[in-house]
Design a protein around this motif. Structure first.
Motif, PDB file in Angstrom:
ATOM      1  N   TYR A  51       0.833  -1.200   0.000  1.00  0.00           N
ATOM      2  CA  TYR A  51       0.000   0.000   0.000  1.00  0.00           C
ATOM      3  C   TYR A  51       0.871   1.255   0.000  1.00  0.00           C
ATOM      4  O   TYR A  51       2.025   1.219   0.431  1.00  0.00           O
ATOM      5  N   ILE A  52       0.281   2.336  -0.474  1.00  0.00           N
ATOM      6  CA  ILE A  52       0.910   3.654  -0.375  1.00  0.00           C
ATOM      7  C   ILE A  52      -0.025   4.539   0.442  1.00  0.00           C
ATOM      8  O   ILE A  52      -1.237   4.557   0.214  1.00  0.00           O
ATOM      9  N   CYS A  53       0.555   5.269   1.373  1.00  0.00           N
ATOM     10  CA  CYS A  53      -0.188   6.199   2.229  1.00  0.00           C
ATOM     11  C   CYS A  53       0.372   7.601   2.014  1.00  0.00           C
ATOM     12  O   CYS A  53       1.508   7.886   2.392  1.00  0.00           O
ATOM     13  N   MET A  54      -0.441   8.440   1.368  1.00  0.00           N
ATOM     14  CA  MET A  54      -0.020   9.828   1.093  1.00  0.00           C
ATOM     15  C   MET A  54      -1.254  10.716   0.951  1.00  0.00           C
ATOM     16  O   MET A  54      -2.277  10.290   0.414  1.00  0.00           O
ATOM     17  N   ASN A  55      -1.120  11.948   1.390  1.00  0.00           N
ATOM     18  CA  ASN A  55      -2.130  12.989   1.167  1.00  0.00           C
ATOM     19  C   ASN A  55      -3.549  12.567   1.539  1.00  0.00           C
ATOM     20  O   ASN A  55      -4.499  12.849   0.809  1.00  0.00           O
ATOM     21  N   GLU A  78      -2.649  11.143  -5.993  1.00  0.00           N
ATOM     22  CA  GLU A  78      -4.061  11.040  -6.366  1.00  0.00           C
ATOM     23  C   GLU A  78      -4.418   9.598  -6.691  1.00  0.00           C
ATOM     24  O   GLU A  78      -3.572   8.834  -7.164  1.00  0.00           O
ATOM     25  N   ILE A  79      -5.679   9.264  -6.468  1.00  0.00           N
ATOM     26  CA  ILE A  79      -6.181   7.941  -6.829  1.00  0.00           C
ATOM     27  C   ILE A  79      -6.278   7.864  -8.344  1.00  0.00           C
ATOM     28  O   ILE A  79      -6.728   8.823  -8.991  1.00  0.00           O
ATOM     29  N   ILE A 136      -3.954   0.398  -2.412  1.00  0.00           N
ATOM     30  CA  ILE A 136      -3.018  -0.556  -3.022  1.00  0.00           C
ATOM     31  C   ILE A 136      -2.075   0.260  -3.903  1.00  0.00           C
ATOM     32  O   ILE A 136      -2.488   1.227  -4.558  1.00  0.00           O
ATOM     33  N   TRP A 137      -0.813  -0.126  -3.942  1.00  0.00           N
ATOM     34  CA  TRP A 137       0.254   0.684  -4.532  1.00  0.00           C
ATOM     35  C   TRP A 137      -0.043   1.193  -5.942  1.00  0.00           C
ATOM     36  O   TRP A 137       0.338   2.303  -6.288  1.00  0.00           O
ATOM     37  N   ASN A 138      -0.710   0.411  -6.775  1.00  0.00           N
ATOM     38  CA  ASN A 138      -0.919   0.849  -8.157  1.00  0.00           C
ATOM     39  C   ASN A 138      -2.201   1.658  -8.346  1.00  0.00           C
ATOM     40  O   ASN A 138      -2.574   1.983  -9.464  1.00  0.00           O
ATOM     41  N   LYS A 139      -2.860   2.008  -7.254  1.00  0.00           N
ATOM     42  CA  LYS A 139      -4.079   2.827  -7.316  1.00  0.00           C
ATOM     43  C   LYS A 139      -3.837   4.264  -6.848  1.00  0.00           C
ATOM     44  O   LYS A 139      -4.762   5.072  -6.824  1.00  0.00           O
ATOM     45  N   LEU A 140      -2.598   4.577  -6.466  1.00  0.00           N
ATOM     46  CA  LEU A 140      -2.269   5.908  -5.964  1.00  0.00           C
ATOM     47  C   LEU A 140      -0.955   6.340  -6.602  1.00  0.00           C
ATOM     48  O   LEU A 140       0.039   5.627  -6.497  1.00  0.00           O
ATOM     49  N   GLU A 141      -0.982   7.472  -7.283  1.00  0.00           N
ATOM     50  CA  GLU A 141       0.213   7.943  -7.987  1.00  0.00           C
ATOM     51  C   GLU A 141       0.505   9.396  -7.653  1.00  0.00           C
ATOM     52  O   GLU A 141      -0.403  10.171  -7.379  1.00  0.00           O
TER      53      GLU A 141
END
Length: 161
Positions: free
Chosen positions: A135-139, A158-159, A144-149
């Motif tokens: 997972y990525i946790c930001m802003n 952003e999602i 899941i990592w490929n749903k947030l860039e």
């Protein structure tokens, strides 16, 4: 839960001699954030770099630590520029762990609210989520990592898709 510090913008501090922001070889920022919570967390400094300087060997080092650990939940403090590369790398190796990558767009020294919020969210999510994954946790998002860039033009994550 094991928190791994790999550096990144969140950790950067101003060097008054060189006049530059640098990633120091310590865990001071994360220790300061964790001092405000009522729980104990294992924290290990692994790589102290700007994420643009991270390479395959650094990612392999993170992987080895995760593989050798008895923990199944990890938070990796990471720079935002190559967070997705590390996340993708880890996703190809692990399907039996919860790994949350977290960072900040601004150094804690400049904006301690963003860094503290992101780490707090990552810890809370790690405690709550049942599903293994990267997972990525930001802003204000945890996905899941490929749903947030990272949207470089807007300076935030952003999602997507």
């Amino acid at each position: 839960m094991l928190i791994l510090n790999s550096g990144g913008t969140l950790n950067k501090r101003y060097n008054s001699v060189s006049g530059e922001l640098e990633v120091p070889y310590d865990n001071e920022v994360i220790e300061r954030i964790l001092s405000s919570v009522d729980s104990e967390y294992n924290l290990a400094g692994v790589v102290y770099k700007d994420s643009l300087e991270m390479d395959i060997n650094d990612r392999k080092m993170l992987t080895n630590i995760i593989m050798e650990s008895t923990e199944d939940t990890f938070i990796i403090v990471h720079g935002t520029d190559t967070m997705h590369i590390t996340a993708e790398f880890l996703s190809e190796i692990f399907d039996d762990r919860k790994i949350i990558l977290v960072g900040a767009m601004n150094p804690f020294e400049i904006d301690n609210v963003e860094a503290s919020l992101n780490i707090g969210m990552a810890i809370g999510y790690a405690k709550l989520v049942q599903d293994y994954g990267i997972y990525i946790c930001m802003n204000g998002h945890v996905e899941i990592w490929n749903k947030l860039e990272k949207n470089r033009a807007k300076g935030k994550f952003e999602i997507v898709g």
